[in-house]
Design an enzyme around this catalytic site. Sequence first.
Site, PDB file in Angstrom:
ATOM      1  N   ARG A   1      35.341 -27.959 -35.535  1.00 53.33           N
ATOM      2  CA  ARG A   1      36.498 -28.641 -34.917  1.00 53.33           C
ATOM      3  C   ARG A   1      37.539 -28.989 -35.966  1.00 53.33           C
ATOM      4  O   ARG A   1      38.742 -28.907 -35.728  1.00 53.33           O
ATOM      5  CB  ARG A   1      36.029 -29.911 -34.186  1.00 53.33           C
ATOM      6  CG  ARG A   1      35.267 -29.605 -32.899  1.00 53.33           C
ATOM      7  CD  ARG A   1      34.588 -30.845 -32.367  1.00 53.33           C
ATOM      8  NE  ARG A   1      35.526 -31.913 -32.083  1.00 53.33           N
ATOM      9  CZ  ARG A   1      35.248 -33.219 -32.197  1.00 53.33           C
ATOM     10  NH1 ARG A   1      34.044 -33.616 -32.576  1.00 53.33           N
ATOM     11  NH2 ARG A   1      36.162 -34.121 -31.929  1.00 53.33           N
TER      12      ARG A   1
ATOM     13  N   HIS B   1      29.149 -49.784 -34.503  1.00 45.08           N
ATOM     14  CA  HIS B   1      29.888 -48.622 -35.017  1.00 45.08           C
ATOM     15  C   HIS B   1      31.385 -48.852 -34.867  1.00 45.08           C
ATOM     16  O   HIS B   1      31.852 -49.300 -33.820  1.00 45.08           O
ATOM     17  CB  HIS B   1      29.486 -47.375 -34.216  1.00 45.08           C
ATOM     18  CG  HIS B   1      30.260 -46.152 -34.603  1.00 45.08           C
ATOM     19  ND1 HIS B   1      29.954 -45.410 -35.705  1.00 45.08           N
ATOM     20  CD2 HIS B   1      31.352 -45.574 -34.037  1.00 45.08           C
ATOM     21  CE1 HIS B   1      30.813 -44.407 -35.811  1.00 45.08           C
ATOM     22  NE2 HIS B   1      31.671 -44.484 -34.813  1.00 45.08           N
TER      23      HIS B   1
ATOM     24  N   ASP C   1      26.017 -31.762 -33.964  1.00 46.27           N
ATOM     25  CA  ASP C   1      27.308 -32.429 -34.148  1.00 46.27           C
ATOM     26  C   ASP C   1      27.897 -32.061 -35.510  1.00 46.27           C
ATOM     27  O   ASP C   1      29.087 -31.782 -35.612  1.00 46.27           O
ATOM     28  CB  ASP C   1      27.180 -33.958 -34.039  1.00 46.27           C
ATOM     29  CG  ASP C   1      28.501 -34.614 -34.402  1.00 46.27           C
ATOM     30  OD1 ASP C   1      29.497 -34.311 -33.730  1.00 46.27           O
ATOM     31  OD2 ASP C   1      28.560 -35.362 -35.392  1.00 46.27           O
TER      32      ASP C   1
ATOM     33  N   SER D   1      30.434 -36.608 -29.923  1.00 45.34           N
ATOM     34  CA  SER D   1      30.130 -36.532 -31.343  1.00 45.34           C
ATOM     35  C   SER D   1      29.628 -37.887 -31.868  1.00 45.34           C
ATOM     36  O   SER D   1      28.569 -37.987 -32.495  1.00 45.34           O
ATOM     37  CB  SER D   1      31.402 -36.086 -32.085  1.00 45.34           C
ATOM     38  OG  SER D   1      31.311 -36.318 -33.447  1.00 45.34           O
TER      39      SER D   1
HETATM   40  N1  URA Z   1      34.144 -39.422 -35.629  1.00 47.55           N
HETATM   41  C1  URA Z   1      33.099 -38.650 -35.236  1.00 47.55           C
HETATM   42  O1  URA Z   1      31.956 -38.907 -35.600  1.00 47.55           O
HETATM   43  N2  URA Z   1      33.361 -37.594 -34.435  1.00 47.55           N
HETATM   44  C2  URA Z   1      34.597 -37.276 -33.989  1.00 47.55           C
HETATM   45  O2  URA Z   1      34.744 -36.321 -33.267  1.00 47.55           O
HETATM   46  C3  URA Z   1      35.678 -38.086 -34.408  1.00 47.55           C
HETATM   47  C4  URA Z   1      35.417 -39.159 -35.227  1.00 47.55           C
END
Ligand code: URA
Length: 451
Positions: free
Chosen positions: A168, A82, A161, A183
């Site tokens: 957010r 990732h 999330d 997240s």
């Molecule tokens: N990428 C994500 O998946 N979550 C975040 O909070 C910031 C970047």
Amino acid sequence: MNAVDLIVRKREGGALDTEQIAWLVRAYMAGEVADYQMSALLMAIVWRGMDARETLDLTLAMVRSGVELRVREALTPVVDKHSTGGVGDKVTLAVAPLVAACGLPVAKMTGRGLGHTGGTVDKLESIAGFNAALSQREFLDLVQRHGLALSGQSSDLAPADGKMYALRDVTGTIPSIPLIAASVMSKKLAVGPSHLLLDVKVGSGAFMKTRAEARRLAETMVRIGEDAGVRTRAVLSSMEQPLGRAVGNALELAEALAVLRGEGPDDVTALCHHEAVTLLTFTRVASTVAEAEKRVHDAIASGRALAKLAEVVAAQGGDATLIEDPSRLPTAPVRLTVPAARAGYVAAIDAERVGLASVRLGAGRERKGDPIDHSVGFVLLAKVGERVEADQPLVEVHARTKDAASQARETVLAAYTWSDDLVEPPPLLLGAVERKRAAGRAPRRQRARVP
Ligand code: URA
């Protein structure tokens, strides 16, 4: 339990316990905690932070809000890789088929671009017919049959999330290391690989602008992964300038294919090799770095890495002939070559500015769900440290219209900084983070497994 009590507790700097965090996430998903209460709590977390135990509890509560794929129960080792996101970052497109061709299965669920950063799914969708909306069954089947699946993020995985991220995004509560770490890691843990490699980007084109912040984020995510039973490592890599030369979906895919043919630009090739070697040694598929390097080299030289990508593109409904012949990828109607306005050494290229200019060309989206144009973007003909003469071609702009091309030309020229003196290219690899498990200490997930 009462949301107000928990908000006040966090506002005053207290820690929330495991049951309180699990309740908050469950009640929020059930509509019993309102958006305005969750927003207040998130803002309290931005200011007061969360300790390691709270951050892990929040991550696991978000994982449990949806389906858990547990791919490692179907085959092991199986990896995920990732990136925290950047400009010109096509590493996943090359590393995933590269390590799969070396015998290491990859289960990759990946996102779309948002803001100035690109997304792997958008780049893959430059391929006619490519289906990134795999069901969970199809995803697992592909990993088992081909050793590789490249899918968009399934909305059933860590749905808390998705809901909290949307909140957010509109409440100024993105920049918090525990919230970002929870997240990202909730989505990774919901897929459930045996090993995870995180590429935490640092610099003007990244979420994390300083090395210290990036290291804190990397350490937080590595700790969550290890505590949850997934062997996790991170590399810190520079996003001070765009990675490679291409920025834009089809242009970046073509550059990733060049890496798989052994013809990619030096910086992106070096990062892809480093990550592939790290994955092969970390999972013990290769027992030494030298063996891993040889396997990576052989997979490229023999054409097996490129063939693996073509095999999976075909299995996901895409036109695999494009992998052999990238000249057939979408091309923009207007191509403008921008000359350098002066002679000198390239001192810096502001990655965020280039990323935003590519969004304006149509390569990315200003809002979630906006359509994108796969063909547009930039090719940076000179990178930091290179010497350029006045009027020498500096950037190619690929655009839908002449107007769009000439607007982009000004922005991309303004992203360049020049020096009369020799400039050293900046280092690409800025560090690594791993955590040794204390002997005899079981990961938390295995001690407290929920059905
Ligand atoms: N990428 C994500 O998946 N979550 C975040 O909070 C910031 C970047």
